[in-house]
Design an enzyme around this catalytic site. Structure first.
Site, mmCIF file in Angstrom:
data_model
loop_
_atom_site.group_PDB
_atom_site.id
_atom_site.type_symbol
_atom_site.label_atom_id
_atom_site.label_comp_id
_atom_site.label_asym_id
_atom_site.label_seq_id
_atom_site.Cartn_x
_atom_site.Cartn_y
_atom_site.Cartn_z
ATOM 1 N N ASP A 479 0.734 -1.367 -0.038
ATOM 2 C CA ASP A 479 0.038 -0.123 -0.032
ATOM 3 C C ASP A 479 0.781 1.273 -0.050
ATOM 4 O O ASP A 479 2.148 0.943 0.371
ATOM 5 C CB ASP A 479 -0.870 -0.014 1.171
ATOM 6 C CG ASP A 479 -2.130 0.801 1.047
ATOM 7 O OD1 ASP A 479 -2.286 1.483 0.278
ATOM 8 O OD2 ASP A 479 -3.092 0.730 1.811
ATOM 9 N N ASP A 549 -10.629 1.903 -3.722
ATOM 10 C CA ASP A 549 -11.183 1.744 -2.442
ATOM 11 C C ASP A 549 -12.511 1.579 -2.451
ATOM 12 O O ASP A 549 -13.154 1.260 -1.626
ATOM 13 C CB ASP A 549 -10.772 2.690 -1.495
ATOM 14 C CG ASP A 549 -9.484 2.456 -0.811
ATOM 15 O OD1 ASP A 549 -8.723 1.450 -1.120
ATOM 16 O OD2 ASP A 549 -8.770 3.213 0.140
#
Ligand code: DGJ
Length: 797
Positions: A479, A549
């Site tokens: 990430d 997301d």
């Protein structure tokens, strides 16, 4: 294939299966860009060359030897500043004498089979049978600078790549203000420029702008390739649709600040440039050193956006993605993030894992929250040791227990970052990108490690190697959750501070390269708050990226459609999540969440332990269908249905969701295809619809079967009374009791048809509900409804 008409002013022809790219050296030494488009035959280049007799009024000629050559109105392979071309330049330099005029002229060339990797940066690859390369060397003699334009021709996939390398052979330093990777000049033509812009949770929104006389710019300045403006862009003829018309697709193998601009000059010619964003870049090029640009990738198709996408998809699958996972089917995963966020512990994770195993999930991913004192996003990035209060047996223990359940195990990391509240920051406060003595701008309470530094790169490689070898780890989600600010590296000189973003990206690639080589069988998934770094640079190391997301099916339909223009489905991960959706609060049917997520690498990100038996049964069936068609869904040829998507508007911020979507994915041998249809909102009293898949064999016979849907009686509300012999009060006792025992069947859709009939005439689907009550021949198709169709080739009977 590279063909050259030799001589003092050679002509270079780069041919792929269906495209030709032609350029010729002019007597002045400039290289005229002659043509790029559909493949053409050529014995000599005469008829294609611009016939210059005089320079346009109020322009300046290059020199007195040719009074007709004004660089401002020539299609050029590269251009600089200061010699009469007033368009977007390819290169801008400041010399030691302060001079800012570039004058690069043809010197030599070299054509070779195969392709070499480019220095320090990821690049496309292929073997000697797949790719040929051409190097054209230009020289700015007064300043002793050499510019090499590098071309690689991937014949089968209709892709040509370009990059440039500048070498400073002088005894003085030079400041590079800009050096692009690609310049494409076009003769006057009407064109649209398509970009894919957005923000967190709404990435890849397609914009279509007419190329007029005002310049159009697509760029990122946040330090990442960004969710604001992806580096993939398209140029098309104005009437191009999904299936017909000219379309160029261009991308950059780069994960930092990028720049794509297109402008029409005063005489109608169009110039496109693409490369590192010059507004956040300057490079101090010392004597005897070189600078290499990222590689630009371009393709052309006469067969519309779908034709272009098909080329790009194949190229990315075959010549960008590499390593163990390149052609391997990717596992169905469950990710713990939306089920538990930071609040994880071994028991909770194992409960989720057991439920996941039970429905057929193959890989369990433990997301954020497992290390240091990480209970929220304020601390611990950098302290990569398991929190034993949460994971009593550490990573080794939990990964062993997950494996014992029969699943692979994956872990989340954010290696490029550090929280101020961490042991790492306390020990090495000088390891971050920040301006000493200046208040830092904050993003998710974290700072960026200074990957321009070799010692920090080493630290990250070692810290991650420790994590990746601390258990049985099969997958890593990498990430990256903040944009760059306060760009400064204390280890660089003042003259080098303009290099920081680029050096960071080069450092990042070094780290990724080392770790992917050290752990070749780990499946790495890129992520940057979702799609803040979805680009070909990352895909050169990691085979897949978390696309957004946003797990809401309707938002995802647009986001994934946006990605599909430039990126294949095998690179894009998509999860089924809970409702109301955690990003939008929207409630969409479970089947629609699944039907959108199958158009990528399928995963689940919901709390399976809270689902009832019906929900789990539905998911078990979903996963088993996905596994059956996984090769096609992940690696098949992907098509968007033209007439539906092109009906959309051109809003920039507001969603311009197509109301109706249709996608088809076709297996390589065309014997199998999956069609998916999705409706955003119902348009009343429009019962008839066509399913019009693409990509099949005209004369082959196919069986088309709709995936059968069943309804819980409660979904019909008081409409139940249109089929019930007794009156049923909504939500009353009888209604609830019926709901427990009765399921209503959805419409059955089964046809046997020739491929051309399916694609050209289309399949007339059963009528959609339009205010007339339920029966099982009606397609109950409310807001957010969708259908999946399996199309299989059969033998004639
Ligand atoms: C941002 C990612 O995009 C999410 O999927 C999740 O991994 C969080 N970070 C964790 O902090």
């Amino acid at each position: 294939m590279i063909t050259i008409f030799k001589g003092p002013q050679p002509t270079f022809m780069l041919h792929t299966k269906n495209t030709s790219y032609i350029m010729k050296v002019l007597p002045s030494g400039h290289i005229e860009h002659v043509y790029y488009g559909a493949r053409i035959h050529l014995d000599n280049v005469d008829g294609l060359m611009e016939q210059r007799e005089f320079a346009p009024g109020c322009t300046t000629v290059y020199n007195n030897e040719d009074k007709s050559l004004s660089l401002e109105d020539v299609c050029l392979e590269m251009s600089g500043m200061g010699k009469s071309d007033v368009r977007e330049p390819f290169i801008e330099l400041i010399r030691s004498d302060g001079g800012r005029t570039e004058d690069f002229l043809f010197d030599t060339y070299e054509a070779r089979e195969g392709k070499e990797p480019i220095e320090d940066l990821p690049s496309s690859y292929g073997n000697d049978d797949e790719v040929d390369s051409l190097y054209i060397n230009l020289i700015d003699a007064k300043y002793d600078l050499r510019l090499t334009l590098k071309y690689s021709v991937f014949e089968e996939t209709d892709v040509i790549t370009k990059s440039a390398r500048i070498t400073n052979n002088s005894d003085f330093s030079v400041r590079i203000k800009r050096i692009m990777s690609n310049q494409l000049d076009f003769m006057p033509v009407d064109m649209r420029f398509h970009t894919f812009t957005g923000a967190w949770a709404r990435e890849m929104h397609r914009n279509d702008a007419l190329v007029g006389e005002a310049k159009l710019v697509n760029e990122s300045r946040s330090g990442n390739s960004s969710n604001r403006a992806n580096p993939f862009v398209m140029l098309s003829s104005i009437n191009t649709t999904e299936d017909a018309g000219d379309c160029y697709g261009i991308n950059l193998i780069y994960s930092g600040n990028h720049y794509e601009a297109v402008e029409r000059n005063a005489f109608g010619k169009i110039r496109f440039v693409s490369g590192i964003n010059p507004s956040t870049f300057s490079w101090h090029l010392k004597s005897k050193l070189s600078f290499q640009t990222p590689e630009s990738v371009m393709t052309f198709s006469e067969n519309g956006f779908n034709g272009m996408s098909n080329n790009m998809h194949r190229f990315v699958r075959e010549h960008i993605v590499r390593g163990y996972w390149k052609d391997r089917e990717r596992p169905v995963l469950i990710n713990s993030w939306e089920a538990s966020y930071f609040d994880i512990n071994e028991n909770k994770l194992l409960r989720l894992a057991r439920a996941a195993k039970d429905v057929g999930v193959e890989l369990f991913v433990m997301d954020d929250g497992w290390f240091g004192r990480r209970n929220d996003d304020t601390s611990s990035l950098g302290d990569w040791t398991a929190n034993t209060k949460k994971l009593s047996s550490g990573i080794a223990g939990i990964s062993r227990k997950i494996h014992a359940l029969g699943m692979d195990f994956g872990i989340w990391v954010e290696p490029e970052m550090v929280n101020v509240d961490s042991n790492l920051y306390r020990e090495h406060p000088d390891w971050t990108i920040e301006i000493p003595g200046h208040a830092h701008s904050e993003g998710r309470n974290q700072r960026i490690l200074d990957l321009t530094r070799g010692d920090v790169q080493e630290y990250v490689i070692n810290a991650m190697s420790n994590v990746f070898s601390s258990g049985e780890i099969n997958y890593v989600k990498w990430d990256m959750n903040r944009n760059f600010t306060d760009m400064y590296s204390p280890v660089l000189t003042p003259k080098q501070q303009g290099d920081v973003n680029h050096r960071y990206i080069v450092g990042l690639y070094k780290v990724m390269d080392a770790l992917t080589k050290r752990f070749p069988e780990i499946l790495f998934e890129g992520c940057a708050s979702g799609g803040n770094r979805f680009d070909l640079g990352i895909l050169s190391y990691f085979p897949q990226i978390w696309a957004s997301d946003d797990t809401d099916a309707i938002a995802r339909a647009e986001i994934q459609t946006g990605y599909s223009y430039g990126y294949p489905m095998s690179t894009l991960t998509a999860h089924v999540s809970d409702i109301p959706n955690h990003q939008t609060l929207r409630r969409t049917p479970l089947e629609t969440r699944y039907h959108v997520a199958v158009l990528g690498i399928l995963g689940y990100e919901c709390n399976l332990t809270d689902l009832n038996g019906d929900g789990l049964k539905a998911i078990r069936q979903q996963i088993s269908i996905y596994k059956k068609y996984r090769r096609t869904l992940q690696f098949g040829t992907f098509y968007r249905r033209s007439s539906l998507y092109d009906r959309r508007g051109f809003s920039t911020i507001l969603p311009n969701y197509a109301n109706d979507y249709e996608w088809t994915v076709v297996s390589e041998d065309k014997s199998e295809a999956i069609g998916v249809m999705l409706q955003t909102l119902v348009h009343p009293n429009t019962q008839y619809a066509l399913l019009k898949p693409t990509g099949l064999i005209d004369e082959a016979i196919y069986r088309i079967e709709g995936r059968e849907i069943t309804y819980n009686i409660k979904e019909l509300g008081s409409l139940v009374n249109t089929v019930s012999p007794i009156h049923v009060k909504q939500d009353g006792m009888v209604h609830n009791a019926l709901a427990r025992y009765i399921t209503l069947n959805g419409e059955k859709e089964k046809h046997i048809m020739y491929g051309d009939a399916i694609m050209k005439a289309g399949i007339r689907l059963r009528p959609a509900f339009a205010g007339v009550g339920y029966n099982d021949n009606i397609r109950m198709y409310p807001d957010f409804a969708s259908r999946l169709y399996v199309i299989k080739r059969i033998e004639p009977v």
